[in-house]
Each structure stands twice: as structure tokens, then as C-alpha cells.
Motif scaffolding. Sequence first.
Motif, PDB file in Angstrom:
ATOM      1  N   ARG A 160       7.992   9.392  -5.146  1.00  0.00           N
ATOM      2  CA  ARG A 160       7.104   8.684  -4.223  1.00  0.00           C
ATOM      3  C   ARG A 160       7.587   8.829  -2.782  1.00  0.00           C
ATOM      4  NH1 ARG A 160       7.192   2.467  -4.933  1.00  0.00           N
ATOM      5  NH2 ARG A 160       8.997   2.678  -3.534  1.00  0.00           N
ATOM      6  N   PHE A 161       6.654   9.140  -1.910  1.00  0.00           N
ATOM      7  CA  PHE A 161       6.911   9.162  -0.472  1.00  0.00           C
ATOM      8  C   PHE A 161       5.728   8.459   0.180  1.00  0.00           C
ATOM      9  CE2 PHE A 161       7.196  10.519   3.840  1.00  0.00           C
ATOM     10  CZ  PHE A 161       8.498  10.955   4.069  1.00  0.00           C
ATOM     11  N   ARG A 162       6.014   7.405   0.921  1.00  0.00           N
ATOM     12  CA  ARG A 162       4.916   6.653   1.529  1.00  0.00           C
ATOM     13  C   ARG A 162       5.276   6.227   2.946  1.00  0.00           C
ATOM     14  NH1 ARG A 162       4.977   0.816  -1.711  1.00  0.00           N
ATOM     15  NH2 ARG A 162       7.120   0.219  -1.163  1.00  0.00           N
ATOM     16  N   VAL A 163       4.234   5.989   3.716  1.00  0.00           N
ATOM     17  CA  VAL A 163       4.386   5.614   5.120  1.00  0.00           C
ATOM     18  C   VAL A 163       3.552   4.364   5.371  1.00  0.00           C
ATOM     19  CG1 VAL A 163       3.950   6.314   7.509  1.00  0.00           C
ATOM     20  CG2 VAL A 163       4.768   8.001   5.836  1.00  0.00           C
ATOM     21  N   HIS A 164       4.162   3.375   5.995  1.00  0.00           N
ATOM     22  CA  HIS A 164       3.444   2.128   6.245  1.00  0.00           C
ATOM     23  C   HIS A 164       2.360   2.344   7.299  1.00  0.00           C
ATOM     24  CE1 HIS A 164       2.626  -2.122   6.884  1.00  0.00           C
ATOM     25  NE2 HIS A 164       3.314  -2.356   5.767  1.00  0.00           N
ATOM     26  N   ARG A 165       1.198   1.746   7.062  1.00  0.00           N
ATOM     27  CA  ARG A 165       0.064   1.969   7.954  1.00  0.00           C
ATOM     28  C   ARG A 165       0.238   1.319   9.321  1.00  0.00           C
ATOM     29  NH1 ARG A 165      -5.283   1.996   3.949  1.00  0.00           N
ATOM     30  NH2 ARG A 165      -4.592   3.856   2.775  1.00  0.00           N
ATOM     31  N   ALA A 166       1.221   0.442   9.458  1.00  0.00           N
ATOM     32  CA  ALA A 166       1.520  -0.099  10.789  1.00  0.00           C
ATOM     33  C   ALA A 166       1.948   1.010  11.746  1.00  0.00           C
ATOM     34  CB  ALA A 166       2.606  -1.165  10.698  1.00  0.00           C
ATOM     35  N   THR A 167       2.467   2.122  11.203  1.00  0.00           N
ATOM     36  CA  THR A 167       2.837   3.257  12.058  1.00  0.00           C
ATOM     37  C   THR A 167       1.631   3.809  12.788  1.00  0.00           C
ATOM     38  OG1 THR A 167       2.517   4.821  10.236  1.00  0.00           O
ATOM     39  CG2 THR A 167       4.731   3.918  10.539  1.00  0.00           C
ATOM     40  N   ALA A 198     -12.872  13.007   9.908  1.00  0.00           N
ATOM     41  CA  ALA A 198     -11.910  12.571   8.894  1.00  0.00           C
ATOM     42  C   ALA A 198     -10.845  11.658   9.496  1.00  0.00           C
ATOM     43  CB  ALA A 198     -11.258  13.789   8.238  1.00  0.00           C
ATOM     44  N   LEU A 199     -10.284  12.052  10.653  1.00  0.00           N
ATOM     45  CA  LEU A 199      -9.208  11.264  11.249  1.00  0.00           C
ATOM     46  C   LEU A 199      -9.714   9.914  11.745  1.00  0.00           C
ATOM     47  CD1 LEU A 199      -7.119  13.927  13.197  1.00  0.00           C
ATOM     48  CD2 LEU A 199      -7.192  13.395  10.758  1.00  0.00           C
ATOM     49  N   GLU A 200     -10.882   9.903  12.362  1.00  0.00           N
ATOM     50  CA  GLU A 200     -11.434   8.634  12.840  1.00  0.00           C
ATOM     51  C   GLU A 200     -11.810   7.735  11.669  1.00  0.00           C
ATOM     52  OE1 GLU A 200     -14.531   9.601  15.613  1.00  0.00           O
ATOM     53  OE2 GLU A 200     -13.091  10.015  17.238  1.00  0.00           O
ATOM     54  N   SER A 201     -12.239   8.350  10.564  1.00  0.00           N
ATOM     55  CA  SER A 201     -12.541   7.567   9.369  1.00  0.00           C
ATOM     56  C   SER A 201     -11.270   6.923   8.810  1.00  0.00           C
ATOM     57  CB  SER A 201     -13.186   8.469   8.311  1.00  0.00           C
ATOM     58  OG  SER A 201     -13.473   7.748   7.131  1.00  0.00           O
ATOM     59  N   CYS A 202     -10.154   7.676   8.831  1.00  0.00           N
ATOM     60  CA  CYS A 202      -8.879   7.094   8.404  1.00  0.00           C
ATOM     61  C   CYS A 202      -8.518   5.897   9.272  1.00  0.00           C
ATOM     62  CB  CYS A 202      -7.775   8.142   8.476  1.00  0.00           C
ATOM     63  SG  CYS A 202      -7.877   9.453   7.243  1.00  0.00           S
ATOM     64  N   GLN A 203      -8.654   6.060  10.589  1.00  0.00           N
ATOM     65  CA  GLN A 203      -8.292   4.978  11.499  1.00  0.00           C
ATOM     66  C   GLN A 203      -9.141   3.742  11.240  1.00  0.00           C
ATOM     67  OE1 GLN A 203      -5.706   5.781  13.717  1.00  0.00           O
ATOM     68  NE2 GLN A 203      -5.505   3.569  14.031  1.00  0.00           N
ATOM     69  N   GLN A 204     -10.417   3.949  10.975  1.00  0.00           N
ATOM     70  CA  GLN A 204     -11.293   2.826  10.646  1.00  0.00           C
ATOM     71  C   GLN A 204     -10.855   2.174   9.345  1.00  0.00           C
ATOM     72  OE1 GLN A 204     -15.159   4.686  10.588  1.00  0.00           O
ATOM     73  NE2 GLN A 204     -14.977   5.331  12.720  1.00  0.00           N
ATOM     74  N   GLY A 205     -10.435   3.004   8.385  1.00  0.00           N
ATOM     75  CA  GLY A 205      -9.964   2.468   7.115  1.00  0.00           C
ATOM     76  C   GLY A 205      -8.717   1.617   7.262  1.00  0.00           C
ATOM     77  N   PHE A 206      -7.831   2.002   8.193  1.00  0.00           N
ATOM     78  CA  PHE A 206      -6.627   1.203   8.429  1.00  0.00           C
ATOM     79  C   PHE A 206      -6.996  -0.203   8.895  1.00  0.00           C
ATOM     80  CE2 PHE A 206      -4.474   5.437   9.744  1.00  0.00           C
ATOM     81  CZ  PHE A 206      -4.326   5.786   8.414  1.00  0.00           C
ATOM     82  N   ASP A 207      -8.051  -0.305   9.693  1.00  0.00           N
ATOM     83  CA  ASP A 207      -8.463  -1.608  10.215  1.00  0.00           C
ATOM     84  C   ASP A 207      -8.994  -2.520   9.116  1.00  0.00           C
ATOM     85  OD1 ASP A 207      -7.791  -0.868  12.781  1.00  0.00           O
ATOM     86  OD2 ASP A 207      -9.799  -0.166  13.295  1.00  0.00           O
ATOM     87  N   SER A 208      -9.380  -1.915   7.996  1.00  0.00           N
ATOM     88  CA  SER A 208      -9.908  -2.717   6.898  1.00  0.00           C
ATOM     89  C   SER A 208      -8.846  -3.612   6.289  1.00  0.00           C
ATOM     90  CB  SER A 208     -10.493  -1.798   5.818  1.00  0.00           C
ATOM     91  OG  SER A 208     -10.895  -2.526   4.689  1.00  0.00           O
ATOM     92  N   GLY A 249      -5.664  -4.657   3.594  1.00  0.00           N
ATOM     93  CA  GLY A 249      -5.615  -4.706   2.142  1.00  0.00           C
ATOM     94  C   GLY A 249      -4.675  -3.692   1.527  1.00  0.00           C
ATOM     95  N   VAL A 250      -4.562  -2.512   2.135  1.00  0.00           N
ATOM     96  CA  VAL A 250      -3.663  -1.459   1.663  1.00  0.00           C
ATOM     97  C   VAL A 250      -2.612  -1.223   2.743  1.00  0.00           C
ATOM     98  CG1 VAL A 250      -3.455   0.935   0.912  1.00  0.00           C
ATOM     99  CG2 VAL A 250      -5.502  -0.390   0.302  1.00  0.00           C
ATOM    100  N   GLU A 251      -1.351  -1.362   2.404  1.00  0.00           N
ATOM    101  CA  GLU A 251      -0.298  -1.290   3.419  1.00  0.00           C
ATOM    102  C   GLU A 251       0.279   0.097   3.616  1.00  0.00           C
ATOM    103  OE1 GLU A 251       2.696  -4.242   3.925  1.00  0.00           O
ATOM    104  OE2 GLU A 251       1.735  -5.602   2.506  1.00  0.00           O
ATOM    105  N   TRP A 252       0.210   0.964   2.600  1.00  0.00           N
ATOM    106  CA  TRP A 252       0.944   2.221   2.646  1.00  0.00           C
ATOM    107  C   TRP A 252       0.012   3.420   2.475  1.00  0.00           C
ATOM    108  CZ3 TRP A 252       6.182   2.073   3.588  1.00  0.00           C
ATOM    109  CH2 TRP A 252       6.830   0.845   3.392  1.00  0.00           C
TER     110      TRP A 252
END
Length: 429
Positions: A22-29, A373-383, A385-388
Motif C-alpha cells: 500500500r502507498f497512499r497520500v493524504h488528500r490534505a496535500t 480529469a484534474l479539476e474533477s479530482c479537485q472537486q472530489g476532494f472537496d466532497s 469522506g475519503v481521506e487518502w
Amino acid sequence: MTLTPERVTDLPMVDEDLEHHRFRVHRATMTSPDVFREEVRRIFHRCWLYVGHESEVANPGDYVRRPLAGRPVFMVRGVKSNRVHVFHNTCTHRGAAVCRQKAGNSKVFQCFYHAWTFDSEGNLKGVPDREAYGDRLDFAALALKPVARVQSYRGFVFASFDEQVEDLVSYLAGAREYLDLVVDSADGDMEIIKGTNEYCIDANWKLLAENSVDGYHAVSTHDTYFKYLVALGTDLKGGVRGTAKDLGNGHAVLEYAAPWGRPIAKWEPLFGEHARDEIAKLRADLVARHGEERASRMADTNRNMLIYPNLVVNDIMAVTVRTFMPSAPNRMDVTAWEMAPRGELPQLRQRRLDSFLTFLGPAGFATPDDLEALESCQQGFDSGGVEWNDISRGMTRVPEGNDEAQMRVFWRRWAEQMGDAGRHREDLR
């Protein structure tokens, strides 16, 4: 556990667990203002950053103005020394910008505020009513301030705000080999074509670092482009899989067999039948100069290379040089240039520019897909519920081009510079 803003820079945000693959990165980054501020201080103010190419300031007095990690600078070739300088774009009198045009040629740079004048070597040459200052003020000390370190490799000019940064050749590490392939393919004489693609993306800058060497998304995200190539007669049966390599210091490359034509020496139906003989001659010249093996690497393989932290060199159907500068946790400014052999045949130059715009331009086949794709990811981070984010693909095998080893290379270096070695934390599971 939720990572709150007041704790965000105190906790390990990169978690690598070899036992559990497992390799994961916290979405706060990707969202935290605190992380963003620390990145500017710890990464962008300490690394080597690409400023431009020597061909952009080919003649004495040529200059280009650039933003560099939020700081305005300009690159100029000195009239007397013929050296390439990079100066902070600020008058030493009261601070106004002294280089006010994007590009041009000038022997002097005059501050419009109080008319202090500097030459192309940075020396202060003119001060209105100079006698008002007396005879003890050291005007030599009021020359333009150069950026702390400036070095060039094969025409690629880098600067760093850190006087203690390691030398550029050591920093580039394995990336040098791939820059050499680009430059040597033109017998050492490459140039940046005038004109740029400039646009903004409402997403964190590290998402584009990942995307630029991500082979996993190609088929699904860029389906329209591949259908377009097939319609023209391009054979894509072999796919676009390749290999990923760690080049050291956070740099990585995705290398794969070229599924499309390359103006340098690989013909495809896209170019038309009339181009067969012309491109065959180019290939023969490459073989004569570099041997069959190295010529094949230049002509038959594509390379998407990330030079940490924010330079991408795409040596594909066109050689594109691209930087992305973060302006906020959720926004970046992107600039892309096209590189080509100096003096190449007009028809080859046209094909190269067509590819630069058709695939990699802001309105081309690929870039709008990637932006979405990248802007969709950023929008998803704002949702929430998922930290990593999970970046574990391919951890148990020799890295393939559609694995995520190259992203892990980037993130390990990021964690090291941010003071976080990616230690496992039980309370962040």
C-alpha cells in the motif's frame, strides 16, 4: 482520524506500507493552505526551477520575462559578456519592475517610476539627479539582484533561490540522459519556437505532476484521440504500454514504443505518402551519427519525463517543454513551449506544430481531457469522506508504464522535502 488544518504540517501525509502493498497520500496535500505555504518555502524556494532555454535569448540583449514560483524574474543575455543572466525583476531603488515586456531585445532596462537605468549585465548605469546622493553612496551595490544560482544544461536554463542548492548536473541525475536524447536528435542544435500555450487549471499542481507521467489513464481518458489515429490508418494494436523509471531526486520517466508518427524519423499515415522518403533520410542520418540502437531510441520511443518539481519534457509526436506554477492550493498556471531542431525543413516544422496544437494544445485532443480529469479530482476532494488517495498500482512487480511507480518517486521526494518521510501512523488508518 480527520486531519485538521492546525495539524496538517505536523503529520506524515505519505504512507508507504510495503508489507500490505500500500502507498497512499493524504488528500490534505491537495487542499490545505498550510501545505501550500510550506511547499512554496521548502520546495519551490530551494529546488532548481526551469526558467527557459538559451535559444530564447540567442542574441546579446535578448530577454524574456517569467514568473518563477510566484516571483517575477527575467532572463537576459548580456551584451558585453554574452552570458545568460537571471535577475529579480525589481528596481533596487523603490521596487518597481524594470522589465515590463514579455520578450524583446534591449541594451538597457529603465524603471518607469524614477527612471533608474540598468544595463543587460545588471549594472546601474543611470540615476536622474545623481549628485543629490553625494559621493559616498555605493552605486555598484545597487545593481540588479541576480537570482541566487543560475546554471544551464544542454541549453536548458535553471535557477534556484537557494545559494546552497547542489550543482545542477548532480540534481538532474538520470534525467540528463533523456535531455541528451532530445538535444542529440537534432545534432545538438535545438530551439524553442516563438509562442506559448498559457492557461490555468483549477486543481492542485501535484495532480499535473502525477498526470504527466501517468500511463494508466491514457486509453480511458484520451479515447477520442486514439480513435482519430486509427481512422487515419495508425496501427495501435500493440497498445501504449512501456516502462517507468526512477531517475533520482524525484525525477521520473515513462518510456514506451511510439504508437504514432514522430517528425524526427518515424513515418505514419498521418504525415502522408509524400513524406516517406524524407523521413527515411532523417532516420538514416540519425543511424550514421549515433548508431542503430541510440537512433532507434530517438525515433521509435516516446518519453514523458518529469523533472522535479514542475518541469515536464514530452518527447512524443512533438517535443513539448511545460511548466506549472502553483498559485493556490487548488489552482496552477501552466506554460508550454514547442522545441524543434533549428533550421529543419518547413514541412517538418509544420507537422511538429500541428502535433503540438492538435494533441497537447489547450484546445487539442489531450489537454482538455486532462484538465477535466484534474479539476474533477479537485472537486472530489472537496466532497470529503475519503481521506487518502491510493497510489499502490504495480508495487509487487517490475514497474510497467501503466503502473504508478513514477508517482511514488515524486511523492517520496516531496515527503522528504516537506520533512515527512512517509512513516506509517496507526492513528491515520
